[in-house]
Enzyme design. Structure first.
Site, PDB file in Angstrom:
ATOM      1  N   ARG A 101      38.293  19.877  -4.735  1.00  0.00           N
ATOM      2  CA  ARG A 101      37.514  20.644  -3.733  1.00  0.00           C
ATOM      3  C   ARG A 101      36.961  21.960  -4.289  1.00  0.00           C
ATOM      4  O   ARG A 101      36.636  22.875  -3.535  1.00  0.00           O
ATOM      5  CB  ARG A 101      38.341  20.947  -2.491  1.00  0.00           C
ATOM      6  CG  ARG A 101      38.748  19.700  -1.737  1.00  0.00           C
ATOM      7  CD  ARG A 101      38.988  19.991  -0.277  1.00  0.00           C
ATOM      8  NE  ARG A 101      39.432  18.789   0.378  1.00  0.00           N
ATOM      9  CZ  ARG A 101      40.718  18.425   0.451  1.00  0.00           C
ATOM     10  NH1 ARG A 101      41.655  19.183  -0.075  1.00  0.00           N
ATOM     11  NH2 ARG A 101      41.041  17.316   1.045  1.00  0.00           N
ATOM     12  N   LYS A 147      21.893  25.526  -6.857  1.00  0.00           N
ATOM     13  CA  LYS A 147      21.671  24.089  -6.645  1.00  0.00           C
ATOM     14  C   LYS A 147      22.283  23.332  -7.806  1.00  0.00           C
ATOM     15  O   LYS A 147      21.906  23.577  -8.968  1.00  0.00           O
ATOM     16  CB  LYS A 147      20.174  23.777  -6.606  1.00  0.00           C
ATOM     17  CG  LYS A 147      19.516  23.999  -5.273  1.00  0.00           C
ATOM     18  CD  LYS A 147      18.098  23.447  -5.357  1.00  0.00           C
ATOM     19  CE  LYS A 147      17.325  23.676  -4.103  1.00  0.00           C
ATOM     20  NZ  LYS A 147      15.936  23.181  -4.221  1.00  0.00           N
ATOM     21  N   GLU A 201       8.234  26.629 -15.696  1.00  0.00           N
ATOM     22  CA  GLU A 201       8.816  27.222 -14.477  1.00  0.00           C
ATOM     23  C   GLU A 201       8.436  28.713 -14.385  1.00  0.00           C
ATOM     24  O   GLU A 201       8.311  29.259 -13.287  1.00  0.00           O
ATOM     25  CB  GLU A 201      10.347  27.067 -14.470  1.00  0.00           C
ATOM     26  CG  GLU A 201      10.850  25.615 -14.458  1.00  0.00           C
ATOM     27  CD  GLU A 201      10.715  24.894 -13.099  1.00  0.00           C
ATOM     28  OE1 GLU A 201      10.147  25.472 -12.164  1.00  0.00           O
ATOM     29  OE2 GLU A 201      11.171  23.740 -13.008  1.00  0.00           O
ATOM     30  N   LYS A 210      13.167  34.465  -9.187  1.00  0.00           N
ATOM     31  CA  LYS A 210      13.955  33.335  -8.652  1.00  0.00           C
ATOM     32  C   LYS A 210      15.115  33.859  -7.808  1.00  0.00           C
ATOM     33  O   LYS A 210      15.383  33.364  -6.709  1.00  0.00           O
ATOM     34  CB  LYS A 210      14.480  32.468  -9.802  1.00  0.00           C
ATOM     35  CG  LYS A 210      15.522  31.458  -9.302  1.00  0.00           C
ATOM     36  CD  LYS A 210      15.234  30.033  -9.587  1.00  0.00           C
ATOM     37  CE  LYS A 210      16.104  29.097  -8.748  1.00  0.00           C
ATOM     38  NZ  LYS A 210      16.477  27.880  -9.365  1.00  0.00           N
ATOM     39  N   GLU A 238      17.810  26.911   1.421  1.00  0.00           N
ATOM     40  CA  GLU A 238      16.464  26.317   1.451  1.00  0.00           C
ATOM     41  C   GLU A 238      16.046  25.862   2.847  1.00  0.00           C
ATOM     42  O   GLU A 238      15.592  24.735   3.033  1.00  0.00           O
ATOM     43  CB  GLU A 238      16.372  25.152   0.456  1.00  0.00           C
ATOM     44  CG  GLU A 238      14.937  24.828   0.086  1.00  0.00           C
ATOM     45  CD  GLU A 238      14.811  23.797  -1.024  1.00  0.00           C
ATOM     46  OE1 GLU A 238      14.751  24.210  -2.187  1.00  0.00           O
ATOM     47  OE2 GLU A 238      14.806  22.608  -0.729  1.00  0.00           O
ATOM     48  N   ARG A 259      12.613  29.541   0.473  1.00  0.00           N
ATOM     49  CA  ARG A 259      12.991  29.047  -0.860  1.00  0.00           C
ATOM     50  C   ARG A 259      12.165  27.829  -1.282  1.00  0.00           C
ATOM     51  O   ARG A 259      12.022  27.548  -2.478  1.00  0.00           O
ATOM     52  CB  ARG A 259      14.492  28.712  -0.852  1.00  0.00           C
ATOM     53  CG  ARG A 259      14.986  28.244  -2.207  1.00  0.00           C
ATOM     54  CD  ARG A 259      16.482  28.055  -2.245  1.00  0.00           C
ATOM     55  NE  ARG A 259      16.879  27.549  -3.544  1.00  0.00           N
ATOM     56  CZ  ARG A 259      18.105  27.650  -4.044  1.00  0.00           C
ATOM     57  NH1 ARG A 259      19.056  28.230  -3.354  1.00  0.00           N
ATOM     58  NH2 ARG A 259      18.377  27.163  -5.237  1.00  0.00           N
ATOM     59  N   ASN A 313       9.365  24.940  -4.917  1.00  0.00           N
ATOM     60  CA  ASN A 313       9.086  23.524  -5.168  1.00  0.00           C
ATOM     61  C   ASN A 313       7.625  23.261  -5.512  1.00  0.00           C
ATOM     62  O   ASN A 313       7.232  22.108  -5.691  1.00  0.00           O
ATOM     63  CB  ASN A 313       9.485  22.688  -3.948  1.00  0.00           C
ATOM     64  CG  ASN A 313      10.982  22.677  -3.760  1.00  0.00           C
ATOM     65  OD1 ASN A 313      11.723  22.497  -4.719  1.00  0.00           O
ATOM     66  ND2 ASN A 313      11.439  22.910  -2.542  1.00  0.00           N
ATOM     67  N   HIS A 326       6.582  20.493  -7.844  1.00  0.00           N
ATOM     68  CA  HIS A 326       7.739  19.612  -8.004  1.00  0.00           C
ATOM     69  C   HIS A 326       7.653  18.310  -7.214  1.00  0.00           C
ATOM     70  O   HIS A 326       8.350  17.363  -7.545  1.00  0.00           O
ATOM     71  CB  HIS A 326       9.035  20.351  -7.630  1.00  0.00           C
ATOM     72  CG  HIS A 326       9.500  21.291  -8.705  1.00  0.00           C
ATOM     73  ND1 HIS A 326       8.762  22.379  -9.111  1.00  0.00           N
ATOM     74  CD2 HIS A 326      10.628  21.303  -9.477  1.00  0.00           C
ATOM     75  CE1 HIS A 326       9.412  23.026 -10.070  1.00  0.00           C
ATOM     76  NE2 HIS A 326      10.549  22.389 -10.309  1.00  0.00           N
ATOM     77  N   HIS A 335       8.486  15.752  -9.801  1.00  0.00           N
ATOM     78  CA  HIS A 335       9.699  14.934  -9.736  1.00  0.00           C
ATOM     79  C   HIS A 335       9.369  13.442  -9.718  1.00  0.00           C
ATOM     80  O   HIS A 335      10.091  12.638 -10.310  1.00  0.00           O
ATOM     81  CB  HIS A 335      10.518  15.289  -8.488  1.00  0.00           C
ATOM     82  CG  HIS A 335      11.463  16.438  -8.706  1.00  0.00           C
ATOM     83  ND1 HIS A 335      12.027  17.147  -7.682  1.00  0.00           N
ATOM     84  CD2 HIS A 335      11.956  16.991  -9.851  1.00  0.00           C
ATOM     85  CE1 HIS A 335      12.821  18.088  -8.178  1.00  0.00           C
ATOM     86  NE2 HIS A 335      12.782  18.026  -9.487  1.00  0.00           N
ATOM     87  N   HIS A 376      11.368  17.780 -17.833  1.00  0.00           N
ATOM     88  CA  HIS A 376      11.213  18.340 -16.488  1.00  0.00           C
ATOM     89  C   HIS A 376      10.008  19.299 -16.415  1.00  0.00           C
ATOM     90  O   HIS A 376       9.141  19.161 -15.554  1.00  0.00           O
ATOM     91  CB  HIS A 376      12.510  19.057 -16.087  1.00  0.00           C
ATOM     92  CG  HIS A 376      12.443  19.693 -14.741  1.00  0.00           C
ATOM     93  ND1 HIS A 376      12.537  18.971 -13.568  1.00  0.00           N
ATOM     94  CD2 HIS A 376      12.263  20.986 -14.352  1.00  0.00           C
ATOM     95  CE1 HIS A 376      12.427  19.788 -12.538  1.00  0.00           C
ATOM     96  NE2 HIS A 376      12.259  21.019 -12.979  1.00  0.00           N
TER      97      HIS A 376
END
Ligand SMILES: NC(=O)c1ccc[n+]([C@@H]2O[C@H](COP(=O)([O-])OP(=O)(O)OC[C@H]3O[C@@H](n4cnc5c(N)ncnc54)[C@H](O)[C@@H]3O)[C@@H](O)[C@H]2O)c1
Length: 364
Positions: A122, A144, A186, A224, A234, A238, A242, A245, A249, A265
């Site tokens: 956990r 993330k 980025e 960022k 998000e 936020r 993206n 992306h 993606h 990426h």
């Protein structure tokens, strides 16, 4: 511009520390009471084991006793299979709730390591020491973490912040140029979504003098960090991160499932930014000259990615799985002029196809 002095940037409940001598602070932190007796584990891939681990241990000598967990290089390692192996190894080595995982590598290591640390018993404490430009300016900051699943990027994951992120630009000296460019994409995005002056400065960046990058790395981290701190989960703002992306993606996911060469990426995001700038223009938010400026700059740095028109429909299918979508519509973060992003814009499939055709015209 030369190197910047060590910077301490407050983030959501933790710190990001940047500077060419910042690992001395990591050594001091590990010798405090909070870490006394903690079992230390370092997650690396084959390249960071070779190029970065010796430097880390020489600067943080307490780590010479740490257990090193080495995985294979590349995006395929961001998987449930590798996560399972890591959970098993941690368990066999008696890692307990007080143990610490140190993620030394690029975005694959920080995404995977943060996921494994967040789920093992956990959750155990972890640190990020990003060693690629992409991980330094983006992946290691913001909490993330996750893995790919069923061919979809980052499909399984959580929000999980490290104890501290230590960013030492010295690590970039061994990074191949194509990975520097991947991270640069980025940084370009940061300028396009919220800082026009930064976008202009990025045009002067030279990859031949890596030290000249330090100030831009700092600017990108601040951008960022400011965005993720204002919206950690998000739910709104936020999402501007993206930009590029949705299409990026899909292109990246398509490159996993096809026989085409692997697309990095940042390379996929660069293509995504061209297409999504086109869409911004088509929707009346970006002037023609701005679209040309962005497209010319990106193509002056990135090799064109060839995608057959016959697979455009497959890219749309992949975009239908995007986490930003709502009510069955593809939702994108777009730009309203350079330096200003907008979120949750519904975009029809035919406009996306037009943007892919716009990109393809530059390729041919
Ligand atoms: N969590 C986030 O917010 C976020 C944001 C952006 C990207 N990402 C993820 O980041 C990943 C991409 O990260 P990446 O581009 O860093 O890829 P990566 O981790 O695969 O690293 C790229 C390559 O560089 C090598 N390498 C790393 N450091 C090196 C060094 N100092 N010298 C020589 N070689 C070195 C690695 O072994 C690898 O071969 C993707 O999975 C992407 O989804 C996550």
């Amino acid at each position: 511009m030369s190197t910047v002095a060590i910077q301490h940037i407050k983030s959501d409940g933790h710190q990001v520390i940047l500077g060419r001598h910042c690992l001395g602070e990591f050594a001091e932190l590990l010798s405090t009471e909070a870490f006394s007796g903690a079992k230390l584990f370092i997650l690396v891939d084959e390249n960071t084991a070779k190029y970065c681990l010796p430097a880390l241990i020489s600067k943080v000598s307490i780590l010479s006793d740490a257990e090193v967990l080495e995985i294979g290089v590349g995006e395929e390692s961001k998987s449930i299979e590798i996560s399972t192996q890591l959970w098993s190894v941690l368990s066999e080595l008696n890692a307990d709730r007080g143990s610490v995982l140190i993620n030394l590598g690029g975005g694959v290591i920080t995404d995977l390591g943060g996921f494994v640390a967040g789920t093992y018993k956990r959750g155990i404490r972890f640190f990020n020491i990003p060693t690629t430009l992409l991980a330094q300016v983006d992946a290691s900051v913001g909490g993330k973490v996750g893995i790919n699943h069923d061919g979809l990027k980052n499909e399984i994951g959580l929000f999980n912040n490290p104890n501290t992120v230590f960013i030492d630009p010295d690590f970039l000296s061994t990074l191949p140029r194509k990975h520097l460019l991947s991270g640069f994409s980025e940084m370009i995005k940061h300028g396009l979504i919220c800082d026009k002056d930064y976008w202009v400065k990025l045009k002067e960046v030279s990859f031949f003098e890596l030290e000249s990058l330090d100030e831009s790395i700092l600017t990108s981290i601040k951008i960022k960090n400011e965005i993720v701190s204002s919206d950690p989960f998000e739910s709104g703002r936020r999402k501007i991160l993206n930009f590029g992306h949705t299409i990026g993606h899909a292109v990246e996911s398509y490159s996993f499932e096809s026989d085409t060469k692997e697309v990095l990426h940042g390379e996929a995001v660069a293509m995504g930014m061209v297409c999504e700038s086109f869409i911004s223009h088509r929707m009346g938010m970006l002037r023609e000259d701005e679209l040309q400026e962005i497209t010319a700059f990106i193509f002056s740095h990135y090799t064109r990615i060839f995608i057959d028109q016959l697979v455009f429909h497959r890219l749309i299918e992949l975009m239908n799985h995007d986490k930003k979508n709502r009510d069955g519509e593809i939702k994108m973060s777009l730009i309203q002029g350079i330096g200003n992003a907008v979120i949750d814009k519904a975009v029809k499939a035919d406009v996306i196809i037009d943007s892919l055709n716009f990109y393809a015209r530059w390729v041919n």
